[in-house]
Design an enzyme around this catalytic site. Structure first.
Site, short mmCIF file in Angstrom:
data_model
loop_
_atom_site.label_atom_id
_atom_site.label_comp_id
_atom_site.label_asym_id
_atom_site.label_seq_id
_atom_site.Cartn_x
_atom_site.Cartn_y
_atom_site.Cartn_z
CD GLU A 120 48.39 41.66 39.79
OE1 GLU A 120 47.37 42.68 39.56
OE2 GLU A 120 49.23 41.15 40.47
CD GLU A 159 39.83 67.41 32.39
OE1 GLU A 159 39.46 68.30 32.55
OE2 GLU A 159 41.49 68.05 31.75
CB CYS A 208 48.29 41.93 47.58
SG CYS A 208 46.54 41.31 47.16
CE LYS A 251 50.16 42.91 42.65
NZ LYS A 251 48.88 42.40 42.40
CE1 TYR A 309 42.84 41.04 39.17
CE2 TYR A 309 41.30 39.30 38.35
CZ TYR A 309 40.98 40.59 38.62
OH TYR A 309 40.03 41.03 38.97
CB CYS A 349 46.97 39.71 50.91
SG CYS A 349 47.23 41.39 50.62
CG HIS A 399 41.77 71.06 33.38
ND1 HIS A 399 41.33 70.65 32.61
CD2 HIS A 399 42.09 72.45 32.90
CE1 HIS A 399 41.95 70.82 30.88
NE2 HIS A 399 42.76 71.87 31.90
P1 NDP Z 1 43.23 33.77 36.77
O1 NDP Z 1 42.01 32.93 36.77
O2 NDP Z 1 42.86 34.91 36.96
O3 NDP Z 1 44.17 33.00 35.26
C1 NDP Z 1 44.11 31.81 35.28
C2 NDP Z 1 45.06 31.66 33.51
O4 NDP Z 1 45.11 30.87 33.56
C3 NDP Z 1 43.82 31.84 32.51
O5 NDP Z 1 44.30 33.11 32.02
C4 NDP Z 1 43.04 30.79 32.27
O6 NDP Z 1 43.20 31.04 30.63
C5 NDP Z 1 44.45 30.47 32.65
N1 NDP Z 1 44.47 28.83 32.70
C6 NDP Z 1 44.20 28.19 32.98
N2 NDP Z 1 43.96 26.38 33.59
C7 NDP Z 1 44.51 26.76 32.28
C8 NDP Z 1 45.58 25.18 31.87
N3 NDP Z 1 45.25 23.91 32.17
N4 NDP Z 1 46.76 25.32 30.73
C9 NDP Z 1 46.68 27.21 30.20
N5 NDP Z 1 46.28 27.82 30.60
C10 NDP Z 1 45.62 27.84 31.70
O7 NDP Z 1 44.50 33.01 38.43
P2 NDP Z 1 45.38 34.26 38.31
O8 NDP Z 1 46.10 33.13 38.55
O9 NDP Z 1 46.44 34.93 37.32
O10 NDP Z 1 44.81 34.36 39.84
C11 NDP Z 1 43.88 33.58 41.18
C12 NDP Z 1 43.01 35.19 41.21
O11 NDP Z 1 43.85 35.56 42.02
C13 NDP Z 1 42.68 35.91 39.83
O12 NDP Z 1 41.46 34.90 39.70
C14 NDP Z 1 42.45 36.92 41.33
O13 NDP Z 1 40.86 37.13 41.50
C15 NDP Z 1 43.20 36.50 42.43
N6 NDP Z 1 44.39 38.17 42.26
C16 NDP Z 1 43.78 39.00 42.47
C17 NDP Z 1 45.14 40.25 41.88
C18 NDP Z 1 44.35 41.88 41.84
O14 NDP Z 1 43.61 42.34 42.43
N7 NDP Z 1 45.23 42.42 41.16
C19 NDP Z 1 46.17 40.36 41.72
C20 NDP Z 1 46.19 38.56 41.48
C21 NDP Z 1 45.28 37.48 41.63
P3 NDP Z 1 41.83 30.96 30.66
O15 NDP Z 1 41.10 32.32 30.27
O16 NDP Z 1 41.66 30.45 28.99
O17 NDP Z 1 40.25 30.03 31.56
#
Ligand code: NDP
Length: 461
Positions: free
Chosen positions: A184, A443, A48, A51, A180, A43, A438
């Site tokens: 982002e 709102e 976080c 980022k 995510y 983080c 407002h």
């Molecule tokens: P996520 O699980 O959010 O997303 C992973 C993405 O990669 C999905 O779109 C998934 O597709 C795709 N994917 C997975 N495997 C493959 C593959 N083999 N080939 C192609 N595409 C693939 O993971 P992130 O890495 O983005 O983030 C990890 C975690 O970190 C998040 O789940 C969240 O909990 C946390 N996080 C939170 C944030 C916040 O609170 N703002 C910011 C950043 C991270 P599909 O949907 O089809 O499975």
């Protein structure tokens, strides 16, 4: 005399581990924390916090552009990547210092070393080989980005670990993933001026989010000039004299300077000695724990992303705190993972708590959906075509608000406050009797009166 060197040995100095260590020490426990990289964890060091600083940086381009409608003449704005990275690094150093100082103030000993488990009460420090006997061991080692799917030339890509230390702003970047991190960073690079392609294997971004939110984000990203390559995968990456050639599943070739792979994260459980002592891992490699974060080995607990429950900093902190209360404070505490407000720092931002429309129908039967989409007051003069989306989902039988979804400026801030009401069990009538502030965008959350639709769930019939 105790046969243990410490009451608690925490492996991992991230959000969960640090909180657990400090609270346990506050209860009088003798605590050691081992961290192999930098105190603060994902983080603070490469998640976080940096980022969000980059998200802030990326949003100035919109502000400069939109200022004209309000009478400002802004000379051509120039962005310097090196300045942003240096200032961000300075802030991260400062925060790491605070984390260390707070641990020391609490009487926790910090060991700058990797640590592995030897037996249910023994940890080995890799740097020195020293064995430390602990009454309890807390594993809080987090997760790491994957490089999936594995394709020829895949090693040319970078992950969210490296993205914070690029030497220069890529002119052209391909971001792979639709979660995510991908969403982002695509927003960050587009805002900073990179030609950005966001490639995702699905037909919409952010699987698991409400369909209206996914549609709104897709529309907004297309409007921002992000090249959305949906329902596609990357077949191979090849090094070129001037960058990387990405061959896509449809046969097309995309030439870019960087490829950011953001396709998920995996728990850091490899080589920790967990299997040897009998700690069970699930199919994803996460430590299996009960509601008190206790593994199958009674002296070994785990919190945060290494348990793959809800991979969010505030949850790791809660789990770490609850562990310390339970084990050292004589206050058995479970963490409720059922209702978690969350924000995606895309631009526009997303804030969400509770059920999507689809899930609400399945879970609650008849639901009322209140929905509005509008251009914000600021957009009337700025000329921005972005729309704000707000959606409230209500269980018809009880009038309880079971989901709130916001897409637009300040959505993260809004959902933190709406989250209090939803967590308290507010009804739609409670929202309605709340006086509007407002003129604000928020709102609209208390002025939507007519349901956009009433839906009966298939499962409930
Ligand atoms: P996520 O699980 O959010 O997303 C992973 C993405 O990669 C999905 O779109 C998934 O597709 C795709 N994917 C997975 N495997 C493959 C593959 N083999 N080939 C192609 N595409 C693939 O993971 P992130 O890495 O983005 O983030 C990890 C975690 O970190 C998040 O789940 C969240 O909990 C946390 N996080 C939170 C944030 C916040 O609170 N703002 C910011 C950043 C991270 P599909 O949907 O089809 O499975």
């Amino acid at each position: 005399m105790s046969s243990y060197d410490v009451d608690l040995f925490v492996i991992g100095g991230g959000s969960g581990g640090v909180r657990a260590a400090r609270i346990a020490a506050g209860y009088g426990a003798k605590v050691m924390v081992a961290e192999e990289y930098r105190v603060g964890g994902t983080c603070v060091i490469r998640g976080c916090v940096p980022k969000k600083l980059m998200v802030y940086a990326s949003r100035f381009s919109d502000e400069f552009h939109e200022a004209a409608g309000f009478g400002w003449t802004v000379p051509e704005a120039k962005f310097d990547w090196a300045t942003l990275i240096a200032n961000k690094d300075k802030e991260i150093d400062r925060l790491e210092g605070i984390y260390r100082a707070n641990l020391e103030k609490a009487g926790v000993e910090i060991i700058d070393s990797r640590a592995v488990i030897e037996d249910p009460h023994t940890v080995r420090l890799i740097n020195t080989g020293t064995l430390v006997r602990a009454r309890y061991i807390l594993v809080a080692v987090g997760a790491h980005p994957t490089m999936e799917p594995v394709v020829p030339g895949g090693e040319l890509g970078i992950t969210s670990n490296e993205v914070f230390h690029l030497k220069s702003l890529p002119k052209r970047i391909l971001v792979i993933g639709g979660g995510y991190i991908a969403v982002e960073f695509a927003g960050v690079f587009a805002g900073l001026g990179s030609e950005t392609t966001l490639l995702h294997r699905g037909d919409k971004l952010l699987r698991g989010f409400d369909e209206d939110v996914r549609d709104a984000l897709g529309d907004a990203y297309a409007r921002r000039g992000i090249n959305l390559a949906l329902s596609k995968t990357v077949s191979r990456l090849d090094k070129q004299a001037d960058g990387i050639a990405a061959t896509l599943s449809d046969g097309s070739v995309l030439n870019v300077d960087q490829v950011l792979v953001a396709t998920g994260r995996r728990p850091n459980t490899n080589g920790l000695g967990l299997g040897k002592v009998g700690v069970t891992l699930d199919a994803a490699g996460a430590i299996v724990v009960d509601a008190y974060s206790q593994s199958l080995i009674p002296s070994i607990y785990a919190v945060g992303d290494v348990t793959n429950r809800a991979n969010l900093t505030p949850i790791a902190i809660r789990e770490g705190h609850a562990f310390a209360d339970t084990v050292f404070g004589d206050k058995p505490t479970m963490v409720d993972h059922s209702l978690i407000p969350t924000a995606v720092f895309s631009t526009p931002e997303i804030g969400v708590i509770g059920c999507t429309e689809t899930l609400a129908e399945v879970r609650y039967g008849e639901v009322e959906v209140f929905k509005t989409s509008f251009r914000s007051m600021k957009a009337t003069l700025s000329g921005s075509q972005d729309r704000v989306l707000m959606k409230i989902i209500v269980e018809k039988a009880t009038d309880k608000v079971v989901g709130v979804h916001v897409v637009g400026e300040g959505a993260g801030e809004m959902i933190q406050l709406a989250g209090i009401a939803v967590t308290m069990g507010a009804t739609k009538a409670d929202f309605d009797r709340t006086v509007a502030v407002h003129p604000t965008a928020a709102e609209e959350l208390v002025t939507m009166r007519t349901p956009y639709m009433v839906k009966k769930a298939v499962a409930a019939e």
